[in-house]
Write an enzyme that holds these catalytic residues in place. Structure first.
Site, short mmCIF file in Angstrom:
data_model
loop_
_atom_site.label_atom_id
_atom_site.label_comp_id
_atom_site.label_asym_id
_atom_site.label_seq_id
_atom_site.Cartn_x
_atom_site.Cartn_y
_atom_site.Cartn_z
N ILE A 87 -7.22 -1.41 -10.43
CA ILE A 87 -5.97 -0.80 -10.94
C ILE A 87 -5.76 -0.63 -12.17
O ILE A 87 -5.17 0.49 -12.70
CB ILE A 87 -4.81 -2.12 -10.62
CG1 ILE A 87 -4.73 -2.59 -9.17
CG2 ILE A 87 -3.34 -1.76 -11.47
CD1 ILE A 87 -3.81 -3.47 -8.71
N HIS A 118 -24.54 23.72 3.68
CA HIS A 118 -24.78 24.19 2.35
C HIS A 118 -23.85 25.42 1.99
O HIS A 118 -23.64 26.06 2.81
CB HIS A 118 -26.39 24.75 2.11
CG HIS A 118 -26.63 25.37 0.80
ND1 HIS A 118 -26.81 24.56 -0.40
CD2 HIS A 118 -26.67 26.76 0.31
CE1 HIS A 118 -27.02 25.58 -1.27
NE2 HIS A 118 -26.88 26.81 -0.92
N ASP A 165 -5.20 -9.25 3.01
CA ASP A 165 -5.06 -9.60 1.60
C ASP A 165 -4.66 -11.50 1.91
O ASP A 165 -5.15 -12.03 0.63
CB ASP A 165 -4.19 -9.29 0.61
CG ASP A 165 -4.66 -8.02 0.05
OD1 ASP A 165 -5.63 -7.47 0.75
OD2 ASP A 165 -4.07 -7.28 -0.76
N CYS A 167 0.65 -1.30 0.06
CA CYS A 167 -0.01 -0.01 0.08
C CYS A 167 0.82 1.32 0.05
O CYS A 167 0.74 2.10 -1.02
CB CYS A 167 -0.90 0.02 1.03
SG CYS A 167 -1.81 1.55 1.43
P1 NAI Z 1 -9.80 -6.58 -9.91
O1 NAI Z 1 -10.14 -7.80 -9.64
O2 NAI Z 1 -10.38 -5.14 -9.61
O3 NAI Z 1 -10.11 -6.61 -11.65
C1 NAI Z 1 -9.59 -7.33 -12.30
C2 NAI Z 1 -10.20 -7.33 -13.89
O4 NAI Z 1 -9.41 -8.13 -14.58
C3 NAI Z 1 -11.56 -7.91 -13.70
O5 NAI Z 1 -12.55 -6.79 -14.14
C4 NAI Z 1 -11.70 -9.10 -14.35
O6 NAI Z 1 -12.64 -9.71 -14.97
C5 NAI Z 1 -10.31 -9.06 -15.45
N1 NAI Z 1 -9.87 -10.13 -16.04
C6 NAI Z 1 -9.39 -11.16 -15.27
N2 NAI Z 1 -8.68 -11.86 -15.88
C7 NAI Z 1 -8.74 -11.55 -17.32
C8 NAI Z 1 -8.14 -11.81 -18.51
N3 NAI Z 1 -7.26 -12.93 -18.56
N4 NAI Z 1 -8.06 -10.84 -19.40
C9 NAI Z 1 -8.87 -9.93 -19.36
N5 NAI Z 1 -9.56 -9.37 -18.11
C10 NAI Z 1 -9.51 -10.01 -17.03
O7 NAI Z 1 -8.03 -6.71 -10.02
P2 NAI Z 1 -6.91 -5.38 -10.01
O8 NAI Z 1 -7.56 -4.02 -10.74
O9 NAI Z 1 -5.91 -6.14 -10.57
O10 NAI Z 1 -6.85 -5.07 -8.38
C11 NAI Z 1 -6.31 -5.99 -7.66
C12 NAI Z 1 -6.90 -5.78 -6.00
O11 NAI Z 1 -6.29 -4.65 -5.76
C13 NAI Z 1 -8.48 -5.56 -6.01
O12 NAI Z 1 -8.91 -6.41 -4.83
C14 NAI Z 1 -8.60 -4.01 -5.78
O13 NAI Z 1 -9.85 -4.05 -5.02
C15 NAI Z 1 -7.25 -3.84 -5.10
N6 NAI Z 1 -7.19 -2.37 -5.36
C16 NAI Z 1 -8.06 -1.33 -4.51
C17 NAI Z 1 -7.69 -0.30 -4.80
C18 NAI Z 1 -8.56 0.90 -4.09
O14 NAI Z 1 -8.94 0.35 -3.21
N7 NAI Z 1 -8.65 2.12 -4.68
C19 NAI Z 1 -6.64 0.35 -5.85
C20 NAI Z 1 -6.14 -0.61 -6.62
C21 NAI Z 1 -6.16 -2.10 -6.23
#
Ligand code: NAI
Length: 463
Positions: free
Chosen positions: A181, A442, A310, A43
């Protein structure tokens, strides 16, 4: 045995360092093992904090480049010094990780530097030395999920780690995965000038979020210049000296198409990072997705070994890990804290921001819960108009019979801050009427939350 502790926490991310500090506050003798040169985990070092620094800088860059004239502000040629922007990001990270080090000293938490391995129940080995502990907490977090055929080199084919450190703005970027991400880092590089194409396996972006929000978000990002290829999968990505060649196929199968990009960001999710801990040898059970199995008190199947964040089930969010670390420390001294998982918000720090807490409409329908919906658009909020930030809306879901708030979904300016009010409402078991009758300053963006609550309970005034 070189030294004995009440608690040894392995991993100094938000879950681990908060657990260590809370345990020390409660009078326990605590050590925290961390192999990185600095504390704070993914993080602070290569996740939330550096990405928010770049999101902020790139937002200011885009605003200054394109949106000041409409407010009557004339600026000259706007330029980009990416090296300086990256250096500032480094300073932001540095201040945060130093802050955790200071907190460890203040609370007398010992930092055991090196890779920790559980060699037996009650024993953690760090850099060749054995330490004893009554309680061992696994807080080792997660790592980027790999994809077959896509070899990450962190230069041309990057995960979020390399994606935060690019030395120049790519002309073209392909993002694999339309999750948090992909959309956050895709936003950074698009704002700085990259042409960004997002390839997503499913039929929409941000799976799991509220359906209406997802649709509007996709429209807004498309308007900003994002290109989406939904229902598609990448079967290979090969880097060469000048870029990357990708093969993309329809998710359901069919002919592959070739794409070229300067940089590819792999963001298809994260997986628990527990492989090097020696869990096999001590017999700690994992589930089918490689997460450490725990009970409601974060205890694994081996007495004295616990896991949080995690590395276990649930949303991979820094604040969820923090909440668990805090609660576990209290449980270790016999207290009975409780985490309400329905009140943990999730935020996507794009423009506009997207935020959610509690149930989605889809989940309520699936569960057969009778619910009411109250919605209010930012176009009808005076402050949003004054800011020129009228895209989006607030949606509040409340129980049809009792009016109890069950969830909220916001897309719009500062959604990540606005959602906190509804997280608190859910935590307190408040009704939509409670939120609606609470005085809201407001002119503020928060009034959109009040109006959505009014709409859920009875009738909004300003629309
Ligand atoms: P994510 O789980 O949010 O999204 C991954 C995406 O990739 C999904 O839409 C999925 O359908 C797609 N996907 C999976 N396999 C695929 C493939 N082979 N080809 C194309 N699309 C595919 O994962 P992400 O964005 O990598 O984030 C990881 C973790 O980190 C998540 O749990 C997220 O909540 C956390 N995170 C949280 C943040 C925040 O709270 N602002 C910022 C960054 C990450």
């Amino acid at each position: 045995m070189s030294e004995t502790f009440d608690v040894i926490v392995i991993g100094a991310g938000p879950g681990g360092y908060v657990c260590a500090i809370r345990a020390a506050q409660l009078g326990l003798k605590v050590a925290c093992v961390e192999k990185r040169e600095t504390l704070g985990g993914t993080c602070l070092n290569i996740g939330c904090i550096p990405s928010k620094a770049l999101l902020h800088s790139s937002e200011v860059f885009e605003e200054t480049s394109h949106h000041l004239a409409e407010q009557g502000i004339i600026v000259g040629q706007v330029g980009l010094d990416l090296a300086k922007m990256q250096a500032r990001k480094g300073e932001v990270v540095g201040a945060n990780v130093k802050g955790v080090e200071f907190l460890f000293k203040k609370n007398k938490v010992t930092w055991l530097k090196g890779e920790g391995k559980i060699t037996a129940p009650g024993t953690v080995n760090v850099a060749g030395t054995d330490y004893a502990a009554k309680h061992i907490v696994i807080a080792t977090g997660s790592e980027s999920t790999p994809l077959k055929g896509v070899e990450v080199d962190e230069t041309r084919i990057v995960t979020s780690t390399g994606g935060l450190d690019l030395a120049e703005v790519p002309k073209t970027m392909v993002v694999i995965g339309a999750g948090v991400i992909g959309l956050e880092l895709g936003s950074v590089w698009r704002r700085l000038g990259a042409e960004v194409t997002v390839i997503e396996y499913l039929d929409g972006i941000l799976p799991g979020m509220d359906g209406e929000i997802r649709k509007q978000f996709e429209r807004l990002l498309t308007k900003q210049g994002f290109k989406f290829r939904l229902k598609s999968k990448v079967t290979s990505a090969v880097a060469d000296a000048t870029g990357v060649t990708l093969k993309v196929e329809p998710a359901a199968g069919g002919d592959a198409e070739e794409l070229r990009a300067d940089v590819v960001l792999l963001a298809i999710g994260r997986r628990p990072y527990v492989t090097a801990l020696g869990l096999d040898a001590v017999g700690v059970a994992l589930d089918e997705r490689g997460r450490v199995k725990t009970d409601a008190q974060f205890a694994t199947n081996i007495p004295g070994i616990y896991a949080i964040g995690d590395a276990i089930t649930g949303a991979m969010l820094a604040h969820k890990a923090e909440d668990e670390g805090y609660a576990l420390a209290e449980m270790l001294v016999g207290q009975k804290p409780h985490i309400n998982y329905d009140a943990i918000p999730g935020v996507v720090y794009t423009w506009p921001e997207v935020a959610a807490v509690g149930a989605t409409e889809e989940a309520l329908k699936a569960a057969g819960t009778a619910y009411k919906v109250g919605k209010f658009p930012f176009t009808a909020n005076g402050r949003a108009r004054a800011m020129g930030a009228t895209d989006g809306f607030v949606k509040i879901l409340a129980d049809k019979a009792t009016d109890k708030v069950l969830g909220a979904h916001i897309i719009g300016p500062d959604a990540g801050t606005l959602i906190a009010e509804i997280a608190l409402a859910i935590e307190f078991g408040a009704s939509a009427e409670d939120v609606a009758r609470t005085s809201h300053a407001h002119p503020s963006l928060n009034e959109a939350v009040k109006e959505a609550a009014l709409a859920a309970w009875d009738k909004a005034v300003h629309i």
